[in-house]
Write an enzyme that holds these catalytic residues in place. Structure first.
Site, short mmCIF file in Angstrom:
data_model
loop_
_atom_site.label_atom_id
_atom_site.label_comp_id
_atom_site.label_asym_id
_atom_site.label_seq_id
_atom_site.Cartn_x
_atom_site.Cartn_y
_atom_site.Cartn_z
N LYS A 102 0.83 -1.21 0.00
CA LYS A 102 0.00 0.00 0.00
C LYS A 102 0.87 1.26 0.00
O LYS A 102 0.63 2.19 -0.78
CB LYS A 102 -0.89 -0.01 1.25
N ASN A 103 1.88 1.27 0.88
CA ASN A 103 2.65 2.50 1.03
C ASN A 103 3.58 2.78 -0.15
O ASN A 103 4.22 3.83 -0.20
CB ASN A 103 3.44 2.47 2.35
N ARG B 13 -4.20 9.41 4.08
CA ARG B 13 -3.01 10.17 4.44
C ARG B 13 -2.17 10.50 3.20
O ARG B 13 -1.68 11.61 3.03
CB ARG B 13 -2.19 9.33 5.42
N CYS C 41 -5.25 7.46 9.19
CA CYS C 41 -5.44 7.00 10.56
C CYS C 41 -4.96 8.04 11.56
O CYS C 41 -3.95 8.72 11.34
CB CYS C 41 -4.66 5.70 10.78
N ARG D 24 0.45 14.00 13.28
CA ARG D 24 0.80 13.77 11.87
C ARG D 24 0.91 15.07 11.07
O ARG D 24 0.18 15.31 10.11
CB ARG D 24 -0.19 12.81 11.20
N PRO D 25 1.85 15.92 11.46
CA PRO D 25 1.99 17.20 10.78
C PRO D 25 2.55 17.04 9.36
O PRO D 25 3.07 15.98 9.02
CB PRO D 25 2.99 17.96 11.65
N ILE D 26 2.43 18.11 8.55
CA ILE D 26 3.02 18.10 7.21
C ILE D 26 3.97 19.28 7.04
O ILE D 26 4.24 19.72 5.94
CB ILE D 26 1.93 18.11 6.10
N ASP D 27 4.45 19.80 8.18
CA ASP D 27 5.31 20.98 8.12
C ASP D 27 6.57 20.74 7.29
O ASP D 27 7.03 21.63 6.56
CB ASP D 27 5.68 21.43 9.55
N LEU D 28 7.12 19.53 7.35
CA LEU D 28 8.36 19.26 6.60
C LEU D 28 8.10 19.24 5.10
O LEU D 28 8.95 19.65 4.30
CB LEU D 28 9.00 17.95 7.04
N ASP E 161 4.66 0.51 12.10
CA ASP E 161 3.46 -0.17 11.62
C ASP E 161 3.37 -1.63 12.10
O ASP E 161 2.29 -2.21 12.12
CB ASP E 161 3.41 -0.16 10.08
N ARG F 100 -8.40 -0.53 4.83
CA ARG F 100 -7.46 0.42 4.23
C ARG F 100 -6.18 -0.25 3.78
O ARG F 100 -5.48 0.26 2.91
CB ARG F 100 -7.05 1.46 5.28
#
Ligand code: UD1
Length: 425
Positions: free
Chosen positions: A23-24, A93, A117, A122-126, A308, A400
């Site tokens: 999946k990933n 995500r 999930c 779970r930030p996206i700042d980077l 995971d 998922r």
């Protein structure tokens, strides 16, 4: 979907299972299919609700998508939009990876923050600061990201953490840059290598995937027809290893690379499982009671122990003799399955990022609830060894990431079924 899984524990497993595509890997590769303005044929693509959500995003921006069993064909020649509505973004995500693809392909993007999930903040700042430092104008307010490219020079981004998603977004953005984008302290996960393999096949210049410095640039010429096969899913493989470790018995996992699973199989081996590479994949056998592996299980970026797999392995160790300490370093909400396991009789103390698991003789079947994908699968794994019936509610999370968890476990001899959810009795 609100369906539940019923597991009647106590049956040992035996047989062989084919491991689905990752999946990933599939999700960022599908996002990358928006780049080349041509046709990408993606084989071994897992049939999951998350995959469907990513394909809906591609359809929305104007790609033609066809799905035949596990082969997905994406034609991005008529891509016409650079915006993605919030309800599509919130379904998963990895939707955030479309940001880099849209910026590279169209020069702009208007998307919202991603869903997925709830494992913590779970930030996206980077992702955003990386793009900003490359000269992209990024505005993020009220949950909406508006980004506009300023030139296509590229540059170097040093990540404060080896974030998988940020590395992927920057790699996709690099495909439009003359001098490329170099990501320092890049994620080294096998799924990053798979994305790199797709991008190479599509004609972009890719260097260093699998190492801490990755560079992606425009390359000599984009290919309009690309065929790529998704790698096997190492977390699904870990799930089947843990299923056998929990229920007892033996199985062969076909189509799974032993080296990607070294940290997980190491822990399970030290706990008493027999695990060996075979010609086709991995063999696992568990006879007799497991014991605590005698080390702190510390999650971390690849090649460390994968976050995971932590819920799955903690489920197994809940009945191993002795005490196991788990240190969760990636996501703050990754212990929610342990609270449910305690309702099944597990003896677990939670202290911040540590879980102290004192192995009990046996768990008892109860009605428990999944709160996230791997946590849900971990409860199914626990149910395989528990006395009586375990009902795992909220299967939507499990859908998922697993193509057919019930059929696979049944093929190994487990007593498992999926039923429509009804009032808890
Ligand atoms: C991916 C995987 C997920 C896995 C995780 C870590 C996908 C779809 N998901 O998630 O299954 O658990 O890698 O192996 O591939 N972080 C920041 N700022 C950012 C980005 C991340 O602080 O901008 C932090 C996160 O909060 C987390 C750590 O970095 O603590 C790792 O996150 P990241 O590698 O980005 O995970 P995902 O890409 O979300």
């Amino acid at each position: 979907m609100k369906d539940r899984i019923l597991v009647r524990g106590g049956k040992s497993l035996s047989g062989s299972v084919w491991v689905q595509g990752a999946k990933n890997s599939a999700l960022p590769v599908l996002a990358a299919c928006a780049l080349n303005g041509g046709v990408s044929v993606i084989e071994n693509c897992p049939g999951l609700s998350d995959t469907e959500a990513m394909l809906d995003i591609l359809r929305y921006i104007g790609c033609r998508v066809t799905v035949k069993a596990n082969t997905v064909t994406v034609d991005s020649s008529k891509l016409k939009r650079w915006d993605v509505p919030r309800e599509l973004m919130h379904r998963l995500r990895s939707s955030i990876i479309i940001l880099g693809a849209l910026l590279a392909r169209t020069g702009k993007a208007e998307v919202s923050g991603p869903g997925g999930c709830e494992l913590g903040a779970r930030p996206i700042d980077l992702h955003l600061s990386g793009l900003s430092s490359l000269g992209v104008d990024v505005r993020y307010s009220d949950g909406t990201i508006e980004a506009v490219r300023n030139g296509t020079r590229g540059g170097e981004v040093v990540l404060a953490l080896p974030s998988v998603g940020a590395t992927e977004n920057l790699m996709l953005y690099g495909t439009c840059c003359r001098e490329g984008v170099t990501v320092v302290n890049a994620a080294r996960e096998p799924e990053i290598c798979d994305l790199g393999a797709y991008l190479s096949a599509a004609g972009y210049a890719v260097e260093g995937v699998g190492s801490a410095v990755v560079r992606v640039a425009r390359g000599r010429g984009t290919k309009r027809h690309v065929v790529h096969r998704i790698i096997p899913d190492r977390i699904v493989s870990a799930t089947w290893l843990c299923a056998v470790a929990s229920a007892g018995g033996e199985a062969e996992l076909i189509n799974t690379p032993a080296d990607y699973l070294a940290s997980v199989s190491g822990v399970l081996s030290r706990a008493g499982c027999r695990i060996a590479g075979t010609e086709k994949g991995i063999y696992v056998c568990r006879k007799g009671r497991l014991r605590a592996p005698g080390e702190v299980i510390r999650t971390g970026p690849f090649p460390c122990f994968p976050t995971d797999a932590q819920p799955l392995v903690s489920s197994v160790l809940a009945t191993a003799a002795g005490t196991t300490v788990v240190e969760e370093n990636m996501f703050e909400n990754r212990f929610s399955h342990l609270t449910e396991l305690c309702r099944m009789g597990a003896d677990v103390k939670l202290r911040g990022k540590y879980a102290v698991i004192n192995g009990v003789d046996c768990l008892d079947g109860r009605t428990v609830t999944s709160h996230d994908l791997r946590g849900g699968a971990a409860l199914v794994v626990a149910g395989l060894s528990a006395r009586g019936e375990t009902a795992v509610l909220d299967m939507g999370y499990i859908d998922r990431g697993y193509e057919n968890i019930v059929e696979t476990l049944r093929s190994l001899g487990a007593d498992v079924e999926r039923t429509e959810d009804r009032a808890i009795n």
